[in-house]
Each structure stands twice: as C-alpha cells, then as structure tokens.
Enzyme design. Structure first.
Site, PDB file in Angstrom:
ATOM      1  N   LYS A   1      37.630  85.437  63.659  1.00  7.97           N
ATOM      2  CA  LYS A   1      36.166  85.306  63.531  1.00  7.97           C
ATOM      3  C   LYS A   1      35.458  86.595  63.932  1.00  7.97           C
ATOM      4  O   LYS A   1      34.599  87.093  63.221  1.00  7.97           O
ATOM      5  CB  LYS A   1      35.661  84.146  64.406  1.00  7.97           C
TER       6      LYS A   1
ATOM      7  N   GLU B   1      30.689  85.321  75.637  1.00 11.76           N
ATOM      8  CA  GLU B   1      31.716  86.280  75.213  1.00 11.76           C
ATOM      9  C   GLU B   1      32.579  86.702  76.396  1.00 11.76           C
ATOM     10  O   GLU B   1      32.097  86.779  77.527  1.00 11.76           O
ATOM     11  CB  GLU B   1      31.035  87.556  74.680  1.00 11.76           C
ATOM     12  N   ARG B   2      33.822  87.037  76.125  1.00 10.60           N
ATOM     13  CA  ARG B   2      34.624  87.713  77.144  1.00 10.60           C
ATOM     14  C   ARG B   2      34.093  89.143  77.249  1.00 10.60           C
ATOM     15  O   ARG B   2      33.783  89.767  76.238  1.00 10.60           O
ATOM     16  CB  ARG B   2      36.091  87.752  76.735  1.00 10.60           C
TER      17      ARG B   2
END
Length: 458
Positions: free
Chosen positions: A157, A183-184
C-alpha cells in the site's frame, strides 16, 4: 493571573482522559485547554459532564499535570497553519513543524471545518490519471473523488502511495499532502528521504500522527491535513492529491478515544459513532469549480476480512476501490492490484468513453474465464482444455504480466528504471494482447515493462 482568562481545575486524570471544572464559564466542545508548568499539555474538550465539568482527551503526554492543578481555556479549537510556506515541510497534529527547519508564521485555521455546500461542488466527472496501468485501465480514479487502497499488511500500500505522489507532481504539477495516521516513525522517515531523493518534496506537505502518540493526536491528524489541503483548493485554487495512510488507524484511534470516554462499544468492539466520525472527515474531500482534493486512502483490512465494519463503512464513501492481493504479490506480480476485485464508478461509457469501457469489460471477461479454469488446469493440465479456452488462458496470463510495472520509487531495490504509462498507451497494449498480436511472444517479455512497444525491444 489575568482575570479575563477562563481558568479551571483538574478534577481527575485517567491516562489521556482529563476531567476539569470551570466554575465561571463552561468551555464549548472542541475548545483547546492548556495545562502544565509550561502550558504545553494540550487537551481537546470532548464532552460536557455537567454544568461546570468538562471531559477532554489529551493530544500530548499528560506527565506534569496533577489533580487540583490549573488548566486554561484558550477560547478556540485546535488550529493549524495554512499557506504556501507549508510546502516541503513536516508537521504534527498541532501544526508544529517537526523537521527542525524553523517555525512557520502564517494564518491559522481551525481543523473543524464544514464540508463544501452541495451548491458549490462541481458536478462534472473527470478521470484523474496516475500513470499506473492497472489502476488507470481497470479502476480509474475520479478527480475530486476518494479512492481506497485495500489490503492486509505487507502487500504494497505505502509503495503504491509513494509512486502516486511521484507521478502526480511530475504529471499534474499539483500539490501533494501526505497524512500519516498511526504511521510507524520508520516509515515516515523513509518516505521523507524518498521524496527528497525523487525531488518531489518541494511540492509536498507531510503531516504525521505517529503510532506512539496519544489516541487523541492520531484521531485529529486527518482533520489537520484536510484543513491544509482545503487552503490549496479554495484559496490557491490548485488541485491537491491527499494521501492518507492509514484510514483504518483513524477508526482505531476513534475506537480508543470512545473507550477512554466510557462509551459502550458496538459490533466487534468498534465505537458506536464510527459512521458519523468517518463521514465528518470524508465529506470534506470533494471538488469545487475552482479546484479539487483527490484523495487516495490506504485501508488496512483486519485479517483480510472485507466484511469488517471498518472496511464496510469506508467502502461507502469511495468512488474507486483498489484491492491489493497477497496471492499476486507472492507470484511477483507488482503492483499487486487484484484485477478482478478492483473497481471504479468512473468506468462507464459516459465518463471513461466507450472504447475504454469495452476494453476493460473484455479484460475482466478474459480474466474471469481464466480464474474459473484454474482448478481444471491444476488437476488435468492446460492440454486438456479446448483450443479456444487455451487461447483465453494465454491471453489472460499475458495481460497479468502486462499490468506489472517498474516504479520510480523502487528503482534502488529492483534495479529497473521506473515507467509512467499514459492511459492511451496502456489501452493500446491491452487491445493488442486481446487481439492475440503477442501470442507468439514469451510471457516474460511483457513482464515489468511500460508501454507495449518495449516488448519488441527485449
């Protein structure tokens, strides 16, 4: 202390949930409260418990705030900066730069804006070209529409989103706004460096609510990014590509906030207000007569289950659905777009044109027959099929390989130079394969190429 300032007292602190009493005046819902020694603890009012008590959700860690300490009502909701100065910069949910490049001075706007009235929205349907064959042919995006990228973990993705940013800046000279919800920090840092290397950072704004931040910050970061996007659409009159990664994390953050607020969960543990919260965010994304916000949203599908309420609610807002398939990824067919499950409301003769519509329908028919024949091929072998079925299988396999494409953003990993393919070139290639013009070519010649002409050169 200034007698004009509306000051309250903290009554209780439970994780990110703060209860505070304001004897003089009750702060309205969404107002920002500030507490702590340096007034750096930010709380957003969420509920009125009684005539003097509010319950809020913290946007920052609450260390340093204690019971009976003072908390101040700022008198306005959460605000973020807007303007051209934002380009090339990285922000958090509070609108503060996090890229160590200095402060931003500009107009501040509330993150809680109303959607554009229906009378001001554009009613013309236009296709937004991405330069990615599988998407442009079988699931074309709508200018000013919302497209969902559905897929489990690790099917590509984020790579697809990065490629779309790259192609948008090169082809449309538009503004891209990347919103990382949950998000990381590793992904955010890698994306920042990739944009810098690709030379597209100057036309991009990045807003992050990272995984380690409070649920309140992750829940509001989408609204902050949308407010920035609305400036470019309404004031600068530009087309904006808004990329959200990942809309499921927005729903997840809302679920955490709802649980902290003591609301009873609904089906599968989701918050009872999920539909409303998602609609408040999604309905602000649209096109007007002066500009458009085209949104591409990565949607993590829990356990690859498309009947999950989070996926079902998100589906209802989308004009195009791009499904990423783990099986295609395992076969090395990248981008791993599921050619049969992906669809778009744009794929109608009146919008896409009769030729495009017919080619797409013929591709789907060919791939559907191949899918039905796979069990027979696995058991008896391809030689047992009729001559016509064999031809359809070979056509389908060539189409599958033609829909693979080398990306600009993965050049350093694959060693293949990226390709951006115009819609006309993609349609011509599909037509030629469907007409058996490449029946004598090995399938491998159509793998990882751009336009069909490249097959002759290999």
């Amino acid at each position: 202390m200034d007698s004009q300032v509306n000051t309250g007292t903290v009554v209780s602190i439970r994780g990110s949930v703060i209860d505070a009493q304001f004897p003089r005046q009750l702060p309205p819902i969404y107002n920002v409260l500030k507490g702590g020694d340096k007034s750096d603890i930010i709380v957003e009012v969420n509920t009125h418990l009684d005539s003097k008590t509010v319950r809020g959700i913290a946007m920052t860690p609450t260390q340093g705030l204690a019971r009976n300490s003072d908390i101040i009502d700022t008198g306005f909701p959460l605000q973020v900066p807007v303007g051209k100065d934002l380009l090339g910069r990285v922000f958090n949910v509070l609108g503060n730069p996090i890229d160590h490049k200095g402060e931003i001075k500009g107009e501040l706007r509330s993150i809680h804006q109303s959607p554009v009235p229906l009378t001001e929205q554009s009613t013309v349907s236009e296709i937004f070209s991405t330069g990615i064959k599988a998407i442009d042919v079988l699931a074309p995006l709508e200018r000013g529409g919302k497209a969902g990228l559905f897929g489990g973990a690790g099917v590509g993705k984020t790579v697809l989103i990065t490629e779309m940013i790259n192609n948008t800046v090169k082809a449309h000279q538009g503004v891209s706004i990347f919103c990382g919800i949950g998000e990381r920090c590793r992904e955010g840092e890698e994306l920042y460096r990739d944009m810098l290397t690709a030379g597209v950072l100057g036309n991009t704004v990045m807003v992050f609510g990272q995984m380690n931040e409070s649920p309140g910050a992750r829940f509001r970061v989408g609204h902050a990014a949308l407010t920035m996007a609305e400036y470019f659409r309404d004031d600068a009159r530009q087309d904006v590509l808004l990329l959200m990664d990942n809309i499921f994390r927005f729903i997840q953050a809302g679920s955490e906030v709802s649980g902290l607020m003591g609301q009873l969960p609904s089906r599968l543990g989701y918050q009872p207000t999920m539909g409303t919260e998602l609609a408040e965010l999604e309905e602000r994304i649209c096109n007007t007569t002066t500009g458009a916000i085209t949104s591409i949203q990565a949607v993590y599908v829990p356990a690859d289950d498309f009947t999950d309420p989070s996926a079902v609610h998100t589906f209802s807002h989308l004009s195009a659905t791009i499904v990423l398939s783990r099986r295609r990824a395992s076969e090395g067919l990248y981008p791993a777009v599921d050619l049969l499950q992906s669809s778009s409301k744009m794929l109608m003769p009146a919008v896409a044109g009769l030729r495009h519509y017919r080619i797409a329908q013929e591709i789907r028919r060919t791939l559907n027959i191949y899918e039905d024949l796979k069990d027979i091929i696995a058991m008896l072998g391809i030689a047992e099929l009729s001559r016509e079925d064999q031809r359809i299988v070979y056509r389908a396999r060539r189409l599958e390989r033609f829909f693979t494409q080398p990306f600009f953003t993965t050049e350093q990993f694959t060693g293949l130079e990226g390709r951006m393919v115009a819609l006309e070139d993609a349609l011509v290639g599909c037509e030629k394969i469907l007409n058996d013009e490449f029946a004598n070519y090995p399938e491998s010649k159509l793998y990882m190429i751009g336009a069909i002409d490249e097959a002759h050169l290999i």
